[in-house]
Design an enzyme around this catalytic site. Sequence first.
Site, PDB file in Angstrom:
ATOM      1  N   ASP A  12     -15.572 -16.466 -18.278  1.00  0.00           N
ATOM      2  CA  ASP A  12     -14.969 -15.371 -17.803  1.00  0.00           C
ATOM      3  C   ASP A  12     -14.235 -13.719 -17.418  1.00  0.00           C
ATOM      4  OD1 ASP A  12     -11.581 -14.534 -16.652  1.00  0.00           O
ATOM      5  OD2 ASP A  12     -11.361 -13.970 -19.059  1.00  0.00           O
ATOM      6  N   GLU A  14     -14.100  -9.690 -17.683  1.00  0.00           N
ATOM      7  CA  GLU A  14     -12.974  -8.387 -17.810  1.00  0.00           C
ATOM      8  C   GLU A  14     -13.427  -7.100 -17.385  1.00  0.00           C
ATOM      9  OE1 GLU A  14      -9.518  -9.155 -18.666  1.00  0.00           O
ATOM     10  OE2 GLU A  14     -10.035 -10.749 -19.257  1.00  0.00           O
ATOM     11  N   GLU A  61      -4.347   0.379 -16.714  1.00  0.00           N
ATOM     12  CA  GLU A  61      -2.986  -0.752 -15.798  1.00  0.00           C
ATOM     13  C   GLU A  61      -4.225  -1.892 -16.798  1.00  0.00           C
ATOM     14  OE1 GLU A  61      -3.397   1.366 -13.726  1.00  0.00           O
ATOM     15  OE2 GLU A  61      -1.598   1.786 -13.142  1.00  0.00           O
ATOM     16  N   HIS A  66      -6.251  -5.978 -20.795  1.00  0.00           N
ATOM     17  CA  HIS A  66      -7.451  -5.855 -22.502  1.00  0.00           C
ATOM     18  C   HIS A  66      -8.058  -5.067 -23.223  1.00  0.00           C
ATOM     19  CE1 HIS A  66     -10.141  -3.413 -19.743  1.00  0.00           C
ATOM     20  NE2 HIS A  66      -9.654  -3.610 -18.909  1.00  0.00           N
ATOM     21  N   HIS A 162      -6.142 -10.399 -22.624  1.00  0.00           N
ATOM     22  CA  HIS A 162      -6.871 -10.630 -22.443  1.00  0.00           C
ATOM     23  C   HIS A 162      -8.545 -10.156 -22.546  1.00  0.00           C
ATOM     24  CE1 HIS A 162      -4.682 -12.588 -18.888  1.00  0.00           C
ATOM     25  NE2 HIS A 162      -3.959 -10.981 -19.277  1.00  0.00           N
ATOM     26  N   ASP A 167     -11.149 -16.253 -23.499  1.00  0.00           N
ATOM     27  CA  ASP A 167     -10.098 -16.798 -22.884  1.00  0.00           C
ATOM     28  C   ASP A 167     -11.243 -17.876 -21.682  1.00  0.00           C
ATOM     29  OD1 ASP A 167      -8.191 -15.094 -22.768  1.00  0.00           O
ATOM     30  OD2 ASP A 167      -8.512 -13.909 -20.656  1.00  0.00           O
TER      31      ASP A 167
END
Length: 243
Positions: A12, A14, A61, A66, A162, A167
């Site tokens: 995963d 970010e 946003e 995260h 997140h 994750d």
Amino acid sequence: MSTANNRQIVLDTETTGMNMIGVHYEGHRIIEIGAVEVINRRLTGNNFHMYLKPDRLVDPEAFGVHGIADEFLADKPLFADIADEFLEYIRGAELVIHNASFDIGFMDYEFGMLKRDIGKTETFCQITDSLAMARKMYPGKRNSLDALCNRYEIDNSKRTLHGALLDAEILAEVFLMMTGGQTSLSFSLDGEQNNQGSGESIQRIVRPSSGLRVVSASDEEIVAHEGRLDLVQKKGGSCLWRA
């Protein structure tokens, strides 16, 4: 090197954000990579986790999703600094990613910016999209990572924000359940499994069904709301508010 048949990397990322129109990754950067290695359906503990300095600001946003701040990333390595280590870690493996097109798009963009003719990730890794798998298994149902955790009764209580490594760990457990019913995994963070007792609980307020004042959103608030929904859809592959 293990082959893609028995070595899987559940991954995963970010990012600083995503574009509202056009290519979702262009101009944005990866700020965190989290990956766990699975060989013959067993977690090996050979994880890969890096925070990266993006040389640009994180969109508000994205920060709301995260919680990774610009100040935190200021002293972290660049993607170029860890690219060889990352390539060595994933090369030849099957990458398992939820909504893979998003993360692979960012990875290919980062590799391309190195100008080293590395090629697309799909040329040296097999890519499996767990979201696409879930949609085939459970058509018409919500298939975000949180929804799958609920479906398989997997504890994701630590997932208040997140985070790429967390994750990836949760997705590994979900993926093994989806592909064979593995139930013996445990994903507690070091030193935290017995330290969650703050005593806080959700308080629900019952309001009367009539007499509530309706406040309409401003144009600026609507734009901000749509940006947040884009990020929700990016992570989960679907968005309940747009259904």
